[in-house]
Design a protein around this motif. Sequence first.
Motif, short mmCIF file in Angstrom:
data_model
loop_
_atom_site.label_atom_id
_atom_site.label_comp_id
_atom_site.label_asym_id
_atom_site.label_seq_id
_atom_site.Cartn_x
_atom_site.Cartn_y
_atom_site.Cartn_z
N ARG A 106 -0.39 0.50 -5.77
CA ARG A 106 0.24 0.62 -7.08
C ARG A 106 0.30 -0.77 -7.68
N THR A 107 -0.17 -0.87 -8.90
CA THR A 107 -0.14 -2.13 -9.64
C THR A 107 0.69 -1.89 -10.89
N SER A 108 1.64 -2.76 -11.14
CA SER A 108 2.48 -2.60 -12.32
C SER A 108 2.36 -3.83 -13.20
N GLY A 109 2.59 -3.61 -14.48
CA GLY A 109 2.53 -4.70 -15.44
C GLY A 109 2.36 -4.17 -16.84
N VAL A 110 2.05 -5.10 -17.74
CA VAL A 110 1.87 -4.75 -19.14
C VAL A 110 0.42 -4.38 -19.37
N VAL A 118 3.38 -0.26 -17.41
CA VAL A 118 2.89 0.90 -16.67
C VAL A 118 2.78 0.59 -15.17
N ILE A 119 2.72 1.66 -14.39
CA ILE A 119 2.39 1.58 -12.97
C ILE A 119 1.10 2.36 -12.78
N VAL A 120 0.09 1.71 -12.24
CA VAL A 120 -1.21 2.33 -12.02
C VAL A 120 -1.39 2.54 -10.52
N THR A 121 -1.63 3.79 -10.12
CA THR A 121 -1.95 4.09 -8.73
C THR A 121 -3.46 4.20 -8.64
N HIS A 122 -4.05 3.39 -7.75
CA HIS A 122 -5.51 3.34 -7.67
C HIS A 122 -5.97 3.23 -6.22
N GLY A 123 -7.22 3.61 -6.01
CA GLY A 123 -7.81 3.49 -4.69
C GLY A 123 -7.97 2.03 -4.32
N LEU A 124 -7.74 1.72 -3.08
CA LEU A 124 -7.81 0.34 -2.62
C LEU A 124 -9.24 -0.19 -2.65
N ALA A 125 -10.20 0.59 -2.18
CA ALA A 125 -11.59 0.14 -2.14
C ALA A 125 -12.33 0.42 -3.44
N MET A 151 0.84 -1.18 0.00
CA MET A 151 0.00 0.00 0.00
C MET A 151 0.88 1.24 0.00
N ASP A 152 0.33 2.29 -0.56
CA ASP A 152 1.13 3.49 -0.76
C ASP A 152 0.36 4.71 -0.28
N LYS A 153 1.03 5.53 0.49
CA LYS A 153 0.38 6.75 0.97
C LYS A 153 0.81 7.97 0.16
N MET A 154 1.77 7.82 -0.74
CA MET A 154 2.26 8.95 -1.54
C MET A 154 1.47 9.02 -2.84
N ALA A 198 -15.36 5.37 -2.56
CA ALA A 198 -14.50 6.55 -2.72
C ALA A 198 -14.30 7.25 -1.37
N ALA A 199 -15.36 7.34 -0.58
CA ALA A 199 -15.25 7.95 0.74
C ALA A 199 -14.30 7.15 1.62
N LYS A 200 -14.34 5.84 1.51
CA LYS A 200 -13.44 4.98 2.30
C LYS A 200 -11.99 5.21 1.88
N ASP A 201 -11.74 5.31 0.57
CA ASP A 201 -10.38 5.58 0.11
C ASP A 201 -9.87 6.92 0.62
#
Length: 154
Positions: free
Chosen positions: A88-92, A134-141, A1-4, A77-80
């Motif tokens: 962060r999820t990375s891959g093709v 790519v690296i995708v930064t996304h909300g956990l919930a 998990m990432d806070k940045m 969204a409120a939870k995130d």
Amino acid sequence: MDKMVSVEGIAKLKAWRQRQAFGLMGLGLALVGLSVALGLWALPGFAFFINPVVILLPLSLIWIWALWPCLGRYQKAAKDLSNGTYMRTSGVASLRQTGGVGLLAPKRHMLDIGDKSFEISAAFAQSVSSGQSVIVTHGLASNFVLDIASLAKA
């Protein structure tokens, strides 16, 4: 998990949550319309083709069906935003388009990375190409995409 996470990414998530709130207001109005329709239907001397329930009931049910998913998306969204944890999820990247339901449903841009699938904006879809790492930064919930960064090829 990432806070940045970038300020722009948080602003996008807040705007997305606000759009869900507008959907919830529409859902509330549809429920009021449904209540009015059912109240009119219960009146004595109900005349099927003269009473406004003929229009209000189906219209309210369609709006409720269309807007119901806004409730879950708003809560996620409120939870995130309250937890402040993102992944962060990375891959093709693999891009595809899907059509929505109905006559006026816009095409949705989908980004697949491994077994994960994300709905992305048209701007993100133009900035990424299939086969790109790519690296995708996304909300956990909510799974809402905050940012997409391209990985440099070695």
